[in-house]
Design a protein around this motif. Structure first.
Motif, PDB file in Angstrom:
ATOM      1  N   VAL A  41       2.385   4.426   1.639  1.00 60.63           N
ATOM      2  CA  VAL A  41       2.032   5.230   2.857  1.00 60.63           C
ATOM      3  C   VAL A  41       0.419   5.483   2.739  1.00 60.63           C
ATOM      4  CG1 VAL A  41       2.483   7.192   3.823  1.00 60.63           C
ATOM      5  CG2 VAL A  41       4.178   6.484   2.548  1.00 60.63           C
ATOM      6  N   PHE A  75       4.707   9.590  -0.626  1.00 60.34           N
ATOM      7  CA  PHE A  75       3.899  10.515   0.209  1.00 60.34           C
ATOM      8  C   PHE A  75       2.438   9.662   0.403  1.00 60.34           C
ATOM      9  CE2 PHE A  75       5.332  14.667   0.717  1.00 60.34           C
ATOM     10  CZ  PHE A  75       6.361  14.752  -0.013  1.00 60.34           C
ATOM     11  N   GLY A  76       1.745  10.052   1.514  1.00 64.94           N
ATOM     12  CA  GLY A  76       0.415   9.579   1.427  1.00 64.94           C
ATOM     13  C   GLY A  76      -0.497  10.586   0.471  1.00 64.94           C
ATOM     14  N   GLU A  77      -1.847  10.220   0.584  1.00 64.47           N
ATOM     15  CA  GLU A  77      -2.799  10.611  -0.474  1.00 64.47           C
ATOM     16  C   GLU A  77      -3.275  12.152   0.261  1.00 64.47           C
ATOM     17  OE1 GLU A  77      -5.336   7.927  -2.864  1.00 64.47           O
ATOM     18  OE2 GLU A  77      -5.460   7.522  -0.569  1.00 64.47           O
ATOM     19  N   TYR A  79       3.831  17.078   6.910  1.00 65.23           N
ATOM     20  CA  TYR A  79       3.759  18.257   6.413  1.00 65.23           C
ATOM     21  C   TYR A  79       2.467  18.884   6.502  1.00 65.23           C
ATOM     22  CZ  TYR A  79       8.481  17.321   4.385  1.00 65.23           C
ATOM     23  OH  TYR A  79      10.014  17.045   4.289  1.00 65.23           O
ATOM     24  N   GLY A  97      15.531   6.618   4.385  1.00 67.44           N
ATOM     25  CA  GLY A  97      16.476   7.098   5.399  1.00 67.44           C
ATOM     26  C   GLY A  97      17.925   6.914   5.726  1.00 67.44           C
ATOM     27  N   GLY A 112      17.430   9.744  -0.699  1.00 69.90           N
ATOM     28  CA  GLY A 112      16.265   8.760  -0.631  1.00 69.90           C
ATOM     29  C   GLY A 112      15.080   9.471  -1.009  1.00 69.90           C
ATOM     30  N   GLU A 113      14.415   8.902  -2.074  1.00 65.61           N
ATOM     31  CA  GLU A 113      13.118   9.383  -2.416  1.00 65.61           C
ATOM     32  C   GLU A 113      11.957   9.292  -1.242  1.00 65.61           C
ATOM     33  OE1 GLU A 113      11.549   7.348  -5.552  1.00 65.61           O
ATOM     34  OE2 GLU A 113       9.592   8.112  -5.755  1.00 65.61           O
ATOM     35  N   LEU A 114      11.420  10.331  -1.192  1.00 64.60           N
ATOM     36  CA  LEU A 114      10.140  10.485  -0.073  1.00 64.60           C
ATOM     37  C   LEU A 114       8.806  10.290  -0.834  1.00 64.60           C
ATOM     38  CD1 LEU A 114      10.288  11.866   2.726  1.00 64.60           C
ATOM     39  CD2 LEU A 114       9.514  13.969   1.465  1.00 64.60           C
ATOM     40  N   TYR A 120       7.759  11.654   7.993  1.00 72.25           N
ATOM     41  CA  TYR A 120       7.629  13.140   8.042  1.00 72.25           C
ATOM     42  C   TYR A 120       6.044  13.510   8.371  1.00 72.25           C
ATOM     43  CZ  TYR A 120      12.288  12.856   6.278  1.00 72.25           C
ATOM     44  OH  TYR A 120      13.528  12.528   6.000  1.00 72.25           O
ATOM     45  N   PHE A 150      -0.117  15.907   4.827  1.00 69.47           N
ATOM     46  CA  PHE A 150       0.642  14.928   4.101  1.00 69.47           C
ATOM     47  C   PHE A 150       1.605  13.971   5.199  1.00 69.47           C
ATOM     48  CE2 PHE A 150      -0.895  15.220  -0.033  1.00 69.47           C
ATOM     49  CZ  PHE A 150      -1.347  16.693  -0.157  1.00 69.47           C
ATOM     50  N   TYR A 192       9.318  15.488  12.139  1.00 75.21           N
ATOM     51  CA  TYR A 192       9.887  14.288  11.663  1.00 75.21           C
ATOM     52  C   TYR A 192      10.473  13.371  12.500  1.00 75.21           C
ATOM     53  CZ  TYR A 192      14.495  16.674  11.575  1.00 75.21           C
ATOM     54  OH  TYR A 192      15.476  17.260  11.743  1.00 75.21           O
ATOM     55  N   ALA A 199       0.847  -1.020  -0.081  1.00 73.84           N
ATOM     56  CA  ALA A 199       0.086  -0.092  -0.142  1.00 73.84           C
ATOM     57  C   ALA A 199       0.882   1.346  -0.023  1.00 73.84           C
ATOM     58  CB  ALA A 199      -1.132   0.169   1.197  1.00 73.84           C
ATOM     59  N   ARG A 222      10.849   7.795   4.002  1.00 78.97           N
ATOM     60  CA  ARG A 222      11.764   7.125   3.061  1.00 78.97           C
ATOM     61  C   ARG A 222      12.811   6.552   3.649  1.00 78.97           C
ATOM     62  NH1 ARG A 222      15.588  12.562   1.749  1.00 78.97           N
ATOM     63  NH2 ARG A 222      16.440  13.213   3.853  1.00 78.97           N
TER      64      ARG A 222
END
Lengths: 114, 113
Positions: free
Chosen positions: A4, A105-107, A35, A96, A101-103, A33, A90, A48, A2, A94
């Motif tokens: 995040v 995100f959730g929806e 945001y 870490g 590293g690519e972050l 994190y 949001f 974070y 799934a 990542r």
């Protein structure tokens, strides 16, 4: 897989009410994190957690608390909601192990405080 | 402190025109820089990162340490490029800055047919 997951997706609160936004990731990421996204302000970091067991303040931590419950979960709590906390929230994670590293995100969770 | 500035909130171009989204940063160490994109009704996602020196969907970005800039460029814009674009900076080193990822204010790009 799934990625995040954030809950709830929508919430309306009255001033002074409390609530918790839940976030979970299933990618075995170390860093997580929170945001908030506001028009003209972009994405601002609230809190974070660079690794399990640690949390740090971001740019706009006032009025919020966080808990890194375990490696998968990172919750954001509003103890006494204010209209200024109306926003889209949001969660992201990542791996870490390196700052390149690519972050992921959730929806997003849209919160309205009346 | 680390800071990212995107001076343009809105940017409009016509299809086929070149586009440049500006990003300036402030950071005392050696930063890692990224561009993220949010298409309509989709999640925020990574577009490219400076360390990879790659071109994604025709976009490139070069880190200019002298000017502390990381502008995003594409020579010929397409309508499907219309989206919100965020520049982001990740701090290097340990201490309280480790893992912190700071975003700019975002630029809404609209590509007209």
């Amino acid at each position: 897989n799934a990625g995040v997951t954030q809950t709830p997706k929508f919430q309306v609160l009255k001033t002074g009410q409390s609530m918790t936004l839940q976030c979970a990731q299933d990618m075995n990421h170390n860093s997580m994190y929170w945001y908030r996204q506001d028009p003209g302000m972009g994405l601002r970091l609230i809190y974070y957690s660079a690794s399990e067991g640690t949390t740090d303040k971001g740019e706009v931590p006032n009025g919020y608390n966080v808990s890194r419950l375990n490696k998968r979960e990172f919750s954001l709590r509003l103890e006494s909601a204010a209209p200024s906390q109306t926003s889209v929230y949001f969660c992201a994670s990542r791996l870490g192990t390196a700052n390149t590293g690519e972050l992921f995100f959730g929806e997003g969770s849209r919160l309205t405080v009346l | 402190a680390q800071r990212v500035t995107q001076p343009e909130k809105l940017l409009s171009v016509f299809k086929g025109a070149p586009v440049e989204l500006k990003c300036n940063y402030s950071y005392s160490g050696s930063p890692e820089l990224f561009w993220y994109v949010q298409y309509s009704r989709q999640r925020l996602q990574l577009l490219l990162r400076h360390i990879s020196r790659e071109s994604i969907k025709g976009f490139t970005a070069d880190l200019n340490k002298g000017e502390t800039s990381f502008h995003l460029k594409k020579p010929f814009a397409q309508e499907e490029d219309s989206a919100m674009y965020y520049c982001a900076l990740s701090g290097q080193g340990g201490g309280t800055s480790y893992g912190k990822l700071t975003f700019g204010q975002g630029t809404i790009l609209t590509v007209h047919p």
